[in-house]
Every structure is written in structure tokens, then in C-alpha cells.
Design a protein around this motif. Structure first.
Motif, short mmCIF file in Angstrom:
data_model
loop_
_atom_site.label_atom_id
_atom_site.label_comp_id
_atom_site.label_asym_id
_atom_site.label_seq_id
_atom_site.Cartn_x
_atom_site.Cartn_y
_atom_site.Cartn_z
N THR A 1 0.84 -1.20 0.00
CA THR A 1 0.00 0.00 0.00
C THR A 1 0.87 1.25 0.00
O THR A 1 2.10 1.17 0.20
CB THR A 1 -0.91 0.03 1.24
N LEU B 1 0.84 3.49 2.27
CA LEU B 1 1.36 3.63 3.62
C LEU B 1 2.61 2.79 3.81
O LEU B 1 3.57 3.22 4.48
CB LEU B 1 0.29 3.24 4.64
N GLN C 1 3.89 5.81 12.16
CA GLN C 1 2.74 5.72 11.26
C GLN C 1 2.06 7.08 11.11
O GLN C 1 1.64 7.45 10.00
CB GLN C 1 1.73 4.69 11.77
N LEU C 2 1.95 7.83 12.20
CA LEU C 2 1.34 9.16 12.14
C LEU C 2 2.13 10.07 11.21
O LEU C 2 1.55 10.78 10.37
CB LEU C 2 1.26 9.76 13.54
N GLU D 1 1.52 9.05 7.57
CA GLU D 1 0.21 9.49 7.09
C GLU D 1 0.19 10.99 6.84
O GLU D 1 -0.42 11.46 5.87
CB GLU D 1 -0.86 9.09 8.11
N GLN D 2 0.85 11.77 7.70
CA GLN D 2 0.89 13.22 7.51
C GLN D 2 1.66 13.59 6.25
O GLN D 2 1.27 14.51 5.52
CB GLN D 2 1.52 13.88 8.74
N LEU E 1 2.04 11.71 3.54
CA LEU E 1 1.21 11.34 2.40
C LEU E 1 0.10 12.36 2.18
O LEU E 1 -0.20 12.76 1.05
CB LEU E 1 0.61 9.95 2.62
N LYS E 2 -0.50 12.82 3.27
CA LYS E 2 -1.58 13.82 3.18
C LYS E 2 -1.03 15.12 2.63
O LYS E 2 -1.67 15.77 1.79
CB LYS E 2 -2.20 14.03 4.56
N ARG F 1 -4.77 11.06 -0.01
CA ARG F 1 -5.73 11.00 1.08
C ARG F 1 -6.05 9.57 1.53
O ARG F 1 -6.64 9.38 2.58
CB ARG F 1 -7.04 11.69 0.64
N ASP F 2 -5.68 8.59 0.73
CA ASP F 2 -6.01 7.19 1.06
C ASP F 2 -4.73 6.38 1.22
O ASP F 2 -4.23 5.78 0.26
CB ASP F 2 -6.89 6.59 -0.03
N PRO F 3 -4.16 6.35 2.43
CA PRO F 3 -2.90 5.60 2.64
C PRO F 3 -3.04 4.11 2.37
O PRO F 3 -2.05 3.43 2.11
CB PRO F 3 -2.58 5.86 4.12
N SER F 4 -4.28 3.59 2.44
CA SER F 4 -4.48 2.16 2.25
C SER F 4 -4.59 1.75 0.79
O SER F 4 -4.77 0.57 0.48
CB SER F 4 -5.74 1.71 3.00
#
Length: 614
Positions: free
Chosen positions: A82, A84, A104-105, A108-109, A111-112, A117-120
Motif C-alpha cells: 500500500t 502507507l 505511522q502518524l 500518514e501526515q 502522504l496527506k 488522502r487514502d494511505p491504504s
């Protein structure tokens, strides 16, 4: 000791020397922009510095324990499943100790911030641009001592590019990057290194400082050449005199004359292409009414339908040059393909004039066969001649204006750089009659000289242009209007160039904030019940309330000042100054709003306490 010392670098591909004794020193925290003509070897140099390309000769000295992160043009995601996973693989290389949830936080930040918007999202379903942004997130998360980026703004919209710009300035590590985005380069780097003729030369300062220094060098070279020509004319006149007249002159004078005659001044060739005569445009060029853009559901392929633009009207006018901007996935490329007829319209009306002839260049540079030679791709017949209207020209002389040498004609297209492929595709497409150009990210991979020539050619062309681009300088230079796709199914037209569009957006945001603040002030204040005991202001709060009115006055004065700056024509016509002025204005508004909110809170608390005493 520098972070990295690259000494006596030599690298050649066949008879072409990319690096010929080049040297480069990178200091801690230094931000370097690497520039040069397409095909000169910028990407190769980054690969060498990253340890991914061997040298023919030379030495790389990296400071002990220093780490290097590299972003290639083509994303490499390994066994990640993925987006992420891609980002977490980069975070895992960071030397800073973090708990798994913190890692992980951060992933995700990142990537955002890059618009993902969809890390998965599965890597198998992601586009090349999406994978490249995930790879960029992984590189940033490493917090490496040296970050090497090859065209990091490719596939990014303007807002995401602005986020990346801030992030790179914030990071403490050193940076060396190749990018065609002139605004981005000017805001991030503090030194420019130019690769020219196999050598590296550094220029301290921003990209603008580099341009001024190169202009001064060019002026000096022109004056030197003018002086040489004048001396050469004088010495030639002397040499043409009778032998008897020359025999009485010093031999040193003859040596000087002969040296001037023998001296050759090598001048760099430049790209000189221009768009041909636009095919005659009729009264109607392109007209859209209530046009619905997107993809219909396909039961056979098990794909869901998607509406990118719910409805919009557009009438294309002769000489109009429209830039199409918006976040990733908003439907910019889909809009171009719909106007061209490659994607069926979902609803509404789309009408093209009888004389409308479209020419398109997409992001994938479709139209070039990678297995064919440069000559075969350049000519419609694959032969030695090209037809330009009713004029016949040999392919070698035609390609010279696109900076292809005779020895390049037999080179396989797959081996060309991104910029070389664009020039070749442009050479091929300019043979086709057209009056409407549809360009999808045309500035990707172009060097600055080719960019300027492309801009001049578009400005001089009498036809219409619709272009998707994240290059703010390019949009500022050529556009007469902006089509903005916010990503919510709407389309907005803004007259003017990209700076005008940004100024309009800033004004709209300001008006929205003022309205929100007015609504908040009009809302009923919370009151304490009779049984409640309203707390008294603390000493610090009492002192704060006493001085907050002067803070509000100062904040309002600063808002007025920065707002006036935004109206200055000299600022609105300069994107870099406009960006800085907009940021200053928004910061002043936030300070004023926060001061008002604090004042309201303290006043309410004070009134409640006083009411409770009665």
C-alpha cells in the motif's frame, strides 16, 4: 569537512562525455539546485552521488555515518503493498527513535501533505504519479543528511508544490535537486550548480541571482568577442599589406595576428523552434454548454462511474490561452481528453468548429516509438525528409533547430532524456496542421532555455491553447485565463494569469474569514446559571485584558498594511512577491482574529464574574 566531496568525476556514454573532471562540494544544510541543458547529464550526476551509477574515474567522499536519500524519476516501491507501506519504509530509515504509532502518524501526515488522502490504496492500483508522490514521502521521512531529488514537482499540483517547498526549506539536511519549476527553485535553494560541457560551476544565491550572474557572463563574453573581432580586423588589414611592409614589423605582431585568425569561439546552440501558421479558424472554435465530464460506469470492467465536472460552459475565443489547474484527481487530464473526443461526454453539449484542428501532447509523450530511432520518429514516413505544409526539408536540418545533431539521428528513442523526448515529439507534431493546442504538463523535464523558447512560441502563435500545468512561472507567462477545478465537481473561470488567480483566491479567503468572524461575534455568549459560581479573572488574565485593545489596534493596522501591499500592481504581477505578501496578510488576519477571540473570552468571563457578585 564538507558533507560530500565529489572529485575529478569522469563519466561518458560512448563518445559523449557527461562529466569531464567535474568537482562538487556539498556543505551541511546546503540547498543546491542543479541546472543544465536537457541531456547534459543532471540525472546521471544525481545517480552517481546516490551511489546508483558507477563512475569511469573519480572519487566520492561522504562524511562518516552520513545518510543519503534519493528520489529517481521512476518510482521504486519494492515489496510494499500500500501507499502507507511505501512511506513507512522510508520512515524506518530515519535515525530518530520513534514509537510505531508515531512513525505511522508521520507517514500518514507526509502522504496527506503530498495530496494522497487514502494511505491504504493498493500499489497495484495506483498510477505512476501517485506512486512517485508516495516515494517522495518516503524520501522526506528519512530525514537524511543529504537528499537528492530528481524532478520532485512532477505530478504535483500547485498547492502540493507549495507544501513541498515549505517542507524542504524546513528540513535541516542538505539538498541537491533537479527541477524545471523556476518559482520552486528560487524559493528553496541557496546555491545553483550548472552542469555545462562536462564541468560543474557554482553560483551563490537563488535562481534569480544565478540568472543575473549568467547574464553578466554573457555580456562579458559578447564584449570580449567584439574586441577580438575588432583586433582581428586590424591585424588582417596589416597582414594584407605587401610582404615588404610586413617584413619590417616585429615578428610578435605576426604571431598575434595568426593567433587571432586561428582562434575559434565556440557558441552554444539554442532551441529555435516555432509553431507554424495556425490553420484558419472559423467563427466557432469550441463551445461547451452544460458539459458533464467524467467516466461512465462499466459493468463489463466492473468499474464505477465518476463525475469530475458536473456542468460547465465554455466558449473558446481566438488567441485565448487557458491554463487548467486543480488538485490531483480533480479531472484536469480527463477534461482535455473529453474536449479532444478521446473520452465520451457524460452530458451536455460539446461543439467544435468546422475548421477546428487539434494538436495534443500528453504526459506520456504518446506518439514516440521507443524502439525506433530519432530520425524514424521525427519523420511521418520514417525517411530522410519531412513536409512542413507544402515545403520539403531534410530531417537532419529540421532537427537541428531542436538541438539534435546528425550523429543523434540513429540513436534509439528509448535512450533519450525526458526533455529530449519532448523536443522530438514536438518536432514530429509540428508537421501536422492545427489551430488548437492541448498540452498536458508540457514543461515536465524541459531545461530553462527550452521552456523560454516554448513560451515565446506559444505567445506568438495565433491559435488557441489549453494546457494543464503545475508550473506557475509558465502559467504566469502565457495564460490569458485560468480554469480551476477545485475537485468538488465544479469548474471556475478566472481572467488573467496564475498570479491574478492566486490574488482572487486570497481575496475570497479573506472575505470568507471576515464573514465567519462576524457570525461568531453575533452568536449569543455563553452565560452562567444562577447556581454557578463564575470564576474571577486571574492576575495574568486581568493584565492581558488591560493590554489587549492595543494589540487589536496594532493587528488591525498590520492587516490594513498587508492588504494594501496585496493591491500593489508591482506585487500582483510578481508571483514570488505575491506569495510572500499573501502569507504575510493571512498571518496578520490570524493574529487579529485570535486577539479578538481572546478579548471576547476575557470580557465574557469578566462580565459573568461581575454579574455573580450582584
Amino acid at each position: 569537512m564538507p558533507l560530500l566531496a565529489a572529485l575529478d568525476l569522469h563519466k561518458a556514454f560512448g563518445a559523449t562525455a557527461t562529466l569531464d573532471g567535474a568537482e562538487l562540494h556539498v556543505g551541511r544544510g546546503e540547498k543546491i539546485g542543479l541546472v543544465g541543458k536537457n541531456g547534459c547529464g543532471k540525472s546521471t550526476l544525481l545517480k552517481i552521488l546516490a551511489g546508483r551509477e558507477p563512475l569511469d574515474r573519480g572519487e566520492l567522499r561522504l562524511r562518516q555515518h552520513a545518510t543519503v536519500a534519493w528520489l529517481p524519476q521512476e518510482p521504486v516501491v519494492g515489496d510494499a503493498k500500500t501507499l502507507l507501506d511505501v512511506a513507512l519504509a522510508g520512515a524506518a530509515l530515519c535515525r530518530e527513535e520513534m514509537e510505531p504509532h508515531e512513525r505511522q502518524l508521520r507517514a500518514e501526515q507526509a502522504l496527506k501533505g503530498l495530496g494522497l488522502r487514502d494511505p491504504s490504496l493498493s500499489v497495484a492500483l495506483a498510477s505512476g504519479g501517485t506512486l512517485r508522490r508516495a516515494t517522495l514521502a518516503a524520501v522526506l521521512l528519512q530525514n537524511a543528511d543529504l537528499v537528492l531529488l530528481d524532478e520532485p514537482t512532477n505530478h504535483l499540483d500547485a498547492d502540493t508544490t507549495a507544501w513541498l517547498q515549505t517542507e524542504l526549506v524546513r528540513q535541516p539536511g542538505a539538498l541537491a535537486m533537479v527541477t524545471h519549476d523556476r518559482y520552486f527553485l528560487n524559493q528553496v535553494v541557496d546555491r545553483i550548480v550548472e552542469l555545462r560541457g562536462g564541468q560543474l560551476r557554482g553560483y551563490a544565491g537563488t535562481f534569480q541571482d544565478y540568472l543575473e550572474a549568467r547574464l553578466a557572463e554573457t555580456d562579458l563574453a559578447q564584449r570580449t568577442e567584439s574586441n577580438r573581432q575588432n583586433r582581428l580586423r586590424r591585424e588582417l588589414e596589416w597582414l594584407r599589406r605587401t610582404p615588404a611592409a610586413r617584413s619590417c614589423k616585429p615578428k610578435a605582431r605576426q604571431d598575434v595576428a595568426e593567433a587571432l585568425v586561428a582562434e575559434r569561439v565556440v557558441q552554444e546552440r539554442g532551441v529555435t523552434f516555432q509553431f507554424g501558421e495556425a490553420q484558419r479558424l472559423g467563427k466557432t472554435i469550441l463551445e461547451a454548454r452544460g458539459l458533464r465530464v467524467g467516466f461512465a460506469a462499466d459493468a463489463a470492467q466492473r468499474t464505477k462511474g465518476h463525475v469530475a465536472i458536473a456542468s460547465f460552459d465554455l466558449t473558446l475565443v481566438r488567441g485565448q490561452r487557458l491554463g487548467i489547474v486543480g488538485p490531483k484527481g480533480a479531472g484536469k487530464t480527463t477534461l482535455l481528453r473529453t474536449l479532444q473526443g478521446q473520452v465520451p461526454v457524460l452530458g451536455g453539449m460539446l461543439s467544435l468548429g468546422a475548421n477546428t484542428a487539434m494538436l495534443s501532447i500528453d504526459q506520456q509523450r504518446t506518439g514516440l516509438d521507443p524502439n525506433r530511432t530519432v530520425q524514424e520518429n521525427a519523420s511521418a514516413t520514417g525517411g530522410e525528409w519531412v513536409m512542413l505544409g507544402d515545403r520539403k526539408q531534410h530531417v537532419a536540418s529540421y532537427l537541428e533547430q531542436f538541438l539534435f545533431r546528425t550523429q543523434d539521428l540513429r540513436q534509439q528513442t528509448a535512450t533519450l532524456s525526458g526533455g529530449q523526448k519532448f523536443r522530438l515529439l514536438l518536432a514530429r507534431r509540428l508537421q501536422e496542421p492545427s489551430n488548437v493546442l492541448l498540452l498536458d504538463e508540457p514543461t515536465n523535464d524541459l531545461d530553462f532555455e527550452t521552456l523560454e523558447v516554448l513560451e515565446e512560441a506559444l505567445l506568438a502563435w495565433p491559435g488557441c491553447v489549453l494546457t494543464v500545468s503545475h508550473d506557475r512561472a509558465f502559467l504566469d507567462r502565457i495564460c490569458t485565463g485560468i480554469l480551476h477545478l477545485p475537485g468538488d465537481g465544479s469548474l471556475e473561470f478566472h481572467a488573467g494569469n496564475y498570479s491574478d488567480f492566486e490574488a482572487n483566491r486570497a481575496e475570497r479567503r479573506r472575505a470568507a474569514r471576515q464573514q465567519d468572524l462576524a457570525v461568531a461575534r453575533a452568536a449569543p455568549k455563553a452565560s452562567y446559571a444562577a447556581a454557578d459560581v463564575a470564576p474571577k479573572l486571574s492576575f495574568a488574565e486581568t493584565k492581558r485584558l488591560a493590554g489587549i485593545e492595543s494589540e487589536i489596534e496594532a493587528a488591525e493596522a498590520l492587516v490594513t498594511q498587508t492588504e494594501a501591499t496585496l493591491q500593489d500592481p508591482g506585487v500582483t504581477s510578481d508571483f514570488q512577491r505575491l506569495q510572500a505578501a499573501t502569507a504575510a496578510y493571512e498571518a496578520a488576519v490570524r493574529t487579529k482574529d485570535e486577539a479578538y477571540a481572546e478579548w471576547d473570552r476575557l470580557e465574557s468571563k469578566q462580565r459573568a464574574w461581575e454579574a455573580g457578585r450582584k
